[in-house]
Scaffold this motif. Sequence first.
Motif, mmCIF file in Angstrom:
data_model
loop_
_atom_site.group_PDB
_atom_site.id
_atom_site.type_symbol
_atom_site.label_atom_id
_atom_site.label_comp_id
_atom_site.label_asym_id
_atom_site.label_seq_id
_atom_site.Cartn_x
_atom_site.Cartn_y
_atom_site.Cartn_z
ATOM 1 N N LEU A 100 57.899 22.949 80.199
ATOM 2 C CA LEU A 100 57.535 24.356 80.177
ATOM 3 C C LEU A 100 58.760 25.255 80.340
ATOM 4 O O LEU A 100 58.902 26.277 79.645
ATOM 5 N N THR A 101 59.649 24.905 81.223
ATOM 6 C CA THR A 101 60.834 25.748 81.427
ATOM 7 C C THR A 101 61.683 25.835 80.163
ATOM 8 O O THR A 101 62.215 26.898 79.837
ATOM 9 N N SER A 102 61.792 24.741 79.429
ATOM 10 C CA SER A 102 62.580 24.784 78.192
ATOM 11 C C SER A 102 61.873 25.618 77.137
ATOM 12 O O SER A 102 62.525 26.270 76.308
ATOM 13 N N GLN A 103 60.546 25.651 77.158
ATOM 14 C CA GLN A 103 59.817 26.494 76.204
ATOM 15 C C GLN A 103 59.985 27.979 76.526
ATOM 16 O O GLN A 103 60.093 28.805 75.616
ATOM 17 N N ALA A 123 49.165 30.218 74.147
ATOM 18 C CA ALA A 123 48.608 28.937 74.570
ATOM 19 C C ALA A 123 47.351 28.570 73.797
ATOM 20 O O ALA A 123 46.947 27.399 73.765
ATOM 21 N N GLU A 124 46.723 29.557 73.182
ATOM 22 C CA GLU A 124 45.495 29.322 72.411
ATOM 23 C C GLU A 124 45.355 30.468 71.433
ATOM 24 O O GLU A 124 45.626 31.627 71.764
ATOM 25 N N TYR A 125 44.928 30.161 70.197
ATOM 26 C CA TYR A 125 44.735 31.227 69.215
ATOM 27 C C TYR A 125 43.742 30.768 68.155
ATOM 28 O O TYR A 125 44.066 29.948 67.302
ATOM 29 N N PRO A 126 42.486 31.286 68.201
ATOM 30 C CA PRO A 126 41.464 30.881 67.238
ATOM 31 C C PRO A 126 41.585 31.673 65.937
ATOM 32 O O PRO A 126 40.897 32.679 65.732
ATOM 33 N N ALA A 134 46.976 39.238 64.621
ATOM 34 C CA ALA A 134 47.302 38.164 63.679
ATOM 35 C C ALA A 134 48.797 38.135 63.396
ATOM 36 O O ALA A 134 49.390 37.063 63.247
ATOM 37 N N LEU A 135 49.430 39.302 63.335
ATOM 38 C CA LEU A 135 50.874 39.351 63.141
ATOM 39 C C LEU A 135 51.598 38.754 64.346
ATOM 40 O O LEU A 135 52.603 38.048 64.195
ATOM 41 N N LEU A 136 51.092 39.026 65.531
ATOM 42 C CA LEU A 136 51.680 38.416 66.729
ATOM 43 C C LEU A 136 51.584 36.902 66.682
ATOM 44 O O LEU A 136 52.534 36.194 67.056
ATOM 45 N N ALA A 137 50.458 36.376 66.191
ATOM 46 C CA ALA A 137 50.296 34.924 66.104
ATOM 47 C C ALA A 137 51.268 34.298 65.119
ATOM 48 O O ALA A 137 51.603 33.115 65.242
ATOM 49 N N ARG A 138 51.717 35.075 64.147
ATOM 50 C CA ARG A 138 52.711 34.570 63.200
ATOM 51 C C ARG A 138 54.144 34.739 63.714
ATOM 52 O O ARG A 138 55.082 34.227 63.104
ATOM 53 N N THR A 139 54.298 35.454 64.816
ATOM 54 C CA THR A 139 55.625 35.780 65.335
ATOM 55 C C THR A 139 55.947 35.019 66.619
ATOM 56 O O THR A 139 57.053 34.484 66.774
ATOM 57 N N ALA A 140 55.013 34.986 67.551
ATOM 58 C CA ALA A 140 55.262 34.379 68.858
ATOM 59 C C ALA A 140 55.174 32.857 68.774
ATOM 60 O O ALA A 140 54.328 32.318 68.058
ATOM 61 N N PRO A 141 56.025 32.122 69.507
ATOM 62 C CA PRO A 141 55.929 30.665 69.519
ATOM 63 C C PRO A 141 54.670 30.195 70.242
ATOM 64 O O PRO A 141 54.149 30.883 71.124
ATOM 65 N N ALA A 142 54.180 29.029 69.842
ATOM 66 C CA ALA A 142 52.984 28.440 70.445
ATOM 67 C C ALA A 142 53.381 27.468 71.540
ATOM 68 O O ALA A 142 54.324 26.690 71.392
ATOM 69 N N LEU A 143 52.648 27.521 72.636
ATOM 70 C CA LEU A 143 52.909 26.618 73.752
ATOM 71 C C LEU A 143 52.632 25.177 73.331
ATOM 72 O O LEU A 143 51.564 24.869 72.787
ATOM 73 N N ALA A 163 55.610 44.650 84.790
ATOM 74 C CA ALA A 163 56.537 43.893 85.637
ATOM 75 C C ALA A 163 56.873 42.510 85.089
ATOM 76 O O ALA A 163 57.832 41.887 85.556
ATOM 77 N N ALA A 164 56.123 42.010 84.106
ATOM 78 C CA ALA A 164 56.242 40.610 83.688
ATOM 79 C C ALA A 164 57.565 40.330 82.971
ATOM 80 O O ALA A 164 58.090 41.167 82.235
ATOM 81 N N ASP A 165 58.069 39.100 83.193
ATOM 82 C CA ASP A 165 59.243 38.595 82.468
ATOM 83 C C ASP A 165 58.840 37.703 81.303
ATOM 84 O O ASP A 165 59.585 37.580 80.326
ATOM 85 N N PHE A 166 57.676 37.056 81.418
ATOM 86 C CA PHE A 166 57.119 36.235 80.344
ATOM 87 C C PHE A 166 55.609 36.448 80.337
ATOM 88 O O PHE A 166 54.990 36.687 81.379
ATOM 89 N N VAL A 167 55.023 36.348 79.156
ATOM 90 C CA VAL A 167 53.565 36.407 79.003
ATOM 91 C C VAL A 167 53.119 35.135 78.294
ATOM 92 O O VAL A 167 53.656 34.784 77.234
ATOM 93 N N ILE A 168 52.156 34.456 78.887
ATOM 94 C CA ILE A 168 51.498 33.320 78.232
ATOM 95 C C ILE A 168 50.062 33.766 77.984
ATOM 96 O O ILE A 168 49.324 34.060 78.938
ATOM 97 N N GLY A 169 49.651 33.851 76.709
ATOM 98 C CA GLY A 169 48.369 34.449 76.431
ATOM 99 C C GLY A 169 47.648 33.871 75.244
ATOM 100 O O GLY A 169 47.916 32.739 74.807
ATOM 101 N N ASP A 170 46.725 34.667 74.703
ATOM 102 C CA ASP A 170 45.877 34.244 73.587
ATOM 103 C C ASP A 170 45.645 35.458 72.689
ATOM 104 O O ASP A 170 46.534 36.303 72.557
ATOM 105 N N HIS A 171 44.474 35.584 72.096
ATOM 106 C CA HIS A 171 44.217 36.674 71.154
ATOM 107 C C HIS A 171 43.591 37.894 71.813
ATOM 108 O O HIS A 171 43.017 38.746 71.118
#
Length: 432
Positions: free
Chosen positions: A361-364, A332-335, A346-355, A307-315
């Motif tokens: 927040l709305t502009s991000q 929002a965090e990625y060790p 790791a590929l997602l971390a190279r693709t998705a923008p970092a918070l 159902a989500a429109d946006f996901v804010i997550g980590d690894h």
Amino acid sequence: MTLVHGEVDHGERAGRERELPPNGHAGRGGRPWATLTDCKEVLVVVHSTVYGQRLHDIYPLLGADLRVHVQFTVAPHAFNAGAAAHVRRLGGTVLPWEEAVRREFDLVLAAGSQGLEQLRGPLVRLPHGAGHIKLSPATAGDGPSTTGAGDGRTVAGLGPEYIVWNGQLVPTAYALAHKDERTELGRGCPEALPIAEVVGDGCYDRIAAALPARDRYRAALGLRPGERLVLVCSTWGSGSLFTRLDAVLPRLAAELPRRGYRTALLVHPNVAAAHGPWAVRSWATATARGAVTVLGPEEDWRPLLVAADFVIGDHGSVTLYGTMTGAPILLAEYPHRDVNPRSPGALLARTAPALSPAHPLTSQLTYAARRYRRAEYAAIAARISSEPGRFDRRMRRLLYRVLGLGEPAHVPEPPALPLPAPLWPSADGTGR
């Protein structure tokens, strides 16, 4: 029959005991008064709530067969608080660990490794997350690295410390989701390659089947047309988003308009197992000032992801599964030091923008939506399973081969993801 103080008369009891089969018990497994007397005995090992949830997609493959008797046990584990309650909610029988290690089984199923060398019976292992993202903890005396990190660490779940005990392979079979994981296993524990079998990913298949019905899941949750759901998801441990709750949740409360947005927080059950569900909910509710719906550790996260429109997550795995859905992802965090550099995570971390802490927040979210390229995320999602839509058939084939039984004469028909209870019910209580 004579009853004495509510008990069976001793003579009657002795007569009934003489009616038992010559071997002294009805069927295997120490169940002398069982109705079904010749079942294959299956033990499901639940190390934690997460491992139990991971095995959930397998239960329909066995549960309708009267030739198979499934029991559960809770293994020793740092995060097994809540595991027994999880099994009881399923209606399962919880066999004490001390008894489980004394018994012999026709099949043992597990998504973890701790204590499995103590059990007797052919073991089928599954991964307990998606993509084998994490590296094993760094310890003194590690051997040569198989990850390219140079620190002797292996990929969590695929190194010998997870599969071998006293020089012997513990599992009979290791069910993997993707052919790349078999390649990774060959780097970390080549002696396990003969037992590796690529079967696909049950969670992947359930999510993929649910996506065409996304509007139904949104309506069931209580989302109105045009409302946008921001799903915040955290794994556990020191590199997780949860360690930044006091920075992320207040921003969601202060910057997202209350009208037109809904926000839900999903936290890895290991956090609740370590700190307690009350503490997790209290921390999250206080930092979000009541503006974020906090989900319990037993909630099925998959309908929320659909159902989500946006996901804010980590690894964590949930963030990775988000690549299937069409929702833009912000990390929002990625060790990076703790992540397998060859993993889809790791590929997602190279693709998705970092918070960023420095921009609204709305502009991000708008930026993430604008930069989102479906093909890029679909390529990442394709690395979760190399057998899309085939998990149930391939997994059942493996299980019945180990059991030594012929499969039931029908194609497996797993249940669809159930519609969730409303999180945001309307005034009339319909969730619409």
